[in-house]
Design a protein around this motif. Structure first.
Motif, PDB file in Angstrom:
ATOM      1  N   VAL A  26       1.003  -1.793  -0.170  1.00 22.54           N
ATOM      2  CA  VAL A  26       0.170  -0.381   0.057  1.00 22.54           C
ATOM      3  C   VAL A  26       0.769   0.925  -0.393  1.00 22.54           C
ATOM      4  CG1 VAL A  26      -1.963   1.587   1.258  1.00 22.54           C
ATOM      5  CG2 VAL A  26      -2.484  -1.571   1.051  1.00 22.54           C
ATOM      6  N   GLY A  27       2.130   1.357   0.970  1.00 12.88           N
ATOM      7  CA  GLY A  27       2.680   2.442   1.136  1.00 12.88           C
ATOM      8  C   GLY A  27       3.304   2.721  -0.560  1.00 12.88           C
ATOM      9  N   SER A  28       4.006   1.755  -1.557  1.00 10.15           N
ATOM     10  CA  SER A  28       4.087   1.768  -2.525  1.00 10.15           C
ATOM     11  C   SER A  28       3.206   2.061  -3.779  1.00 10.15           C
ATOM     12  CB  SER A  28       5.026   0.573  -2.946  1.00 10.15           C
ATOM     13  OG  SER A  28       5.136   0.563  -4.202  1.00 10.15           O
ATOM     14  N   ILE A  29       2.220   2.182  -3.922  1.00  9.74           N
ATOM     15  CA  ILE A  29       1.323   2.649  -4.408  1.00  9.74           C
ATOM     16  C   ILE A  29       0.596   4.130  -4.031  1.00  9.74           C
ATOM     17  CG2 ILE A  29      -1.476   2.392  -4.808  1.00  9.74           C
ATOM     18  CD1 ILE A  29       0.183   0.250  -6.439  1.00  9.74           C
ATOM     19  N   LYS A  39      -0.804   9.750  -9.464  1.00  5.94           N
ATOM     20  CA  LYS A  39      -0.475   9.868 -10.420  1.00  5.94           C
ATOM     21  C   LYS A  39      -1.339   8.721 -11.177  1.00  5.94           C
ATOM     22  CE  LYS A  39       3.063   9.191 -13.953  1.00  5.94           C
ATOM     23  NZ  LYS A  39       4.668   8.762 -13.533  1.00  5.94           N
ATOM     24  N   MET A  40      -1.606   7.705 -10.583  1.00  8.13           N
ATOM     25  CA  MET A  40      -2.366   6.482 -11.366  1.00  8.13           C
ATOM     26  C   MET A  40      -4.020   7.068 -11.297  1.00  8.13           C
ATOM     27  SD  MET A  40      -1.269   3.202  -9.282  1.00  8.13           S
ATOM     28  CE  MET A  40       0.417   2.641  -9.111  1.00  8.13           C
ATOM     29  N   MET A  75      -0.491  -0.255 -14.057  1.00  2.94           N
ATOM     30  CA  MET A  75       0.329   0.688 -13.858  1.00  2.94           C
ATOM     31  C   MET A  75       0.912   0.308 -12.125  1.00  2.94           C
ATOM     32  SD  MET A  75      -1.188   4.118 -14.208  1.00  2.94           S
ATOM     33  CE  MET A  75       0.225   5.786 -13.962  1.00  2.94           C
ATOM     34  N   ILE A  76      -0.010  -0.555 -11.073  1.00  2.64           N
ATOM     35  CA  ILE A  76      -0.144  -1.300 -10.423  1.00  2.64           C
ATOM     36  C   ILE A  76       0.836  -2.154 -10.321  1.00  2.64           C
ATOM     37  CG2 ILE A  76      -0.856  -2.628  -8.442  1.00  2.64           C
ATOM     38  CD1 ILE A  76      -3.512  -1.154  -8.842  1.00  2.64           C
ATOM     39  N   ALA A  77       0.521  -2.819 -11.191  1.00  2.00           N
ATOM     40  CA  ALA A  77       1.600  -4.457 -11.434  1.00  2.00           C
ATOM     41  C   ALA A  77       3.016  -4.088 -12.526  1.00  2.00           C
ATOM     42  CB  ALA A  77       0.836  -4.787 -12.973  1.00  2.00           C
TER      43      ALA A  77
END
Length: 350
Positions: A26-29, A39-40, A75-77
């Motif tokens: 979650v922190g990374s997202i 941005k996502m 984007m998440i992947a």
């Protein structure tokens, strides 16, 4: 063919996909000051919500037209792959682990996802190159299952597209109780069919699955099957309580039921009683679960003591003894019934 099927009707098909993530993911997202998730959202056009709370796990909800959802997933992947690459630059590992995402899917849709004899899930694995696993058990206090996808980002995106097709073709049946990750551990009590979280000296209404489960238990199990003649609450017979609308009943303090029993000074619950059940030997396994996981879950959720007698020679049944307050026993019975019903379709309440 898959792509045209998904974008059929242009951008009108709106979907919601739920992901289960660990705090680090979650922190990374979210990124520094929320820049990554911002941005996502902007680039994909999807709504991305992250559940609140200091839980080890969080739910990330992605909603929008199918095209926007696929962009957000891509984007998440790719972000997760970037994280893996960065972590590998400091380690001695030579093989790169795959990107892994966990979807949360209503159990009623998992059958369509697996297909007859596993045909659908096999087809998805073969055509996308991603690994797909559907969990056998539902997530705690919910009617949802985790679907784990792992592979390269491209394989994951193709896999999500195919899963979306299945979810659009087979909508969920009946009501879904969504999975909500549990915070570290907040004491909860019940009064009048409502759950309350204890925060400091106050009891805050806790609109959670626990309340729903508790109410279900009260409705489905006769309130006095326990051979108990004394009313558990002063001046009120249990039968009359069960007959009225639960929302209109405000029970006195002695009727508070601990869940779990970790509220000091509030132990004035109704007197404990005992109830016995007999279960066929061949069904006892589904109640006990692997290494006792299921029976421990039932003990924890119901607050009742549950003892399973050892198998006796020549007998095809096992004795289960449930001890606790009437409400604890009702809840334990309901949870045992639920396990049996899911094991043997069509089997009625005990």
């Amino acid at each position: 063919e898959m792509d045209s099927k998904v974008s059929e009707g242009g951008l009108n098909v709106t979907l919601t996909i739920r992901l289960l993530m660990h705090g680090k993911e979650v922190g990374s997202i979210i990124g520094k000051k929320g820049e990554t998730v911002k941005k996502m959202r902007e680039e994909s056009g999807a709504r991305i919500n992250i559940s609140e709370g200091n839980c080890p796990e969080r739910i990330v909800t992605i909603t929008g037209p199918t095209d926007a959802i696929f962009k957000a997933f891509a984007m998440i992947a790719y972000k997760f792959e970037e994280d893996i690459t960065n972590s590998m630059s400091n380690s001695t590992a030579t093989s790169k682990p795959p990107v892994t995402l966990r979807l949360v899917v209503p159990a009623s849709q998992c059958g369509s996802l697996i297909g007859k004899g596993g045909s659908k899930i096999k087809e998805i694995r073969e055509s996308t190159g991603a690994q797909v696993q559907v969990a056998g058990d539902m997530l705690p206090n919910s009617t949802e299952r985790a679907v784990t996808i792992s592979g390269t980002p491209d394989a994951i995106i193709q896999c999500v597209k195919q899963i979306c097709v299945v979810m659009l073709e087979s909508p969920p049946k009946g009501a879904t109780i969504p999975y909500r990750p549990k915070p570290a551990s907040t004491p909860v009590i019940f009064a009048g069919g409502q759950a309350y979280a204890i925060q400091g000296q106050y009891a805050i209404p806790h609109p959670d699955q626990l309340t729903k489960l508790h109410q279900l238990a009260m409705q489905q199990t006769p309130f006095t099957p326990l051979g108990q003649t004394t009313p558990a609450f002063p001046g009120r017979s249990l039968g009359s309580v069960a007959g009225k609308q639960r929302s209109s009943i405000v029970l006195p303090l002695p009727a508070l039921i601990m869940f779990p029993c970790i509220c000091p000074g509030l132990d004035a619950s109704p007197p404990a009683s005992t109830h016995e059940l007999t279960i066929p030997n061949d069904l006892i396994g589904c109640i006990i679960g692997r290494q006792g996981t299921k029976i421990n879950e039932i003990r924890q959720m119901s607050g009742a003591q549950i003892k399973i007698a050892n198998a006796t020679e020549g007998s095809s049944e096992r004795q289960i003894t449930i001890t606790g307050t009437p409400a604890n026993i009702s809840l334990a019975q309901y949870l045992i019934n639920a396990r049996l019903t899911s094991e043997v379709t069509g089997m009625g309440a005990l």
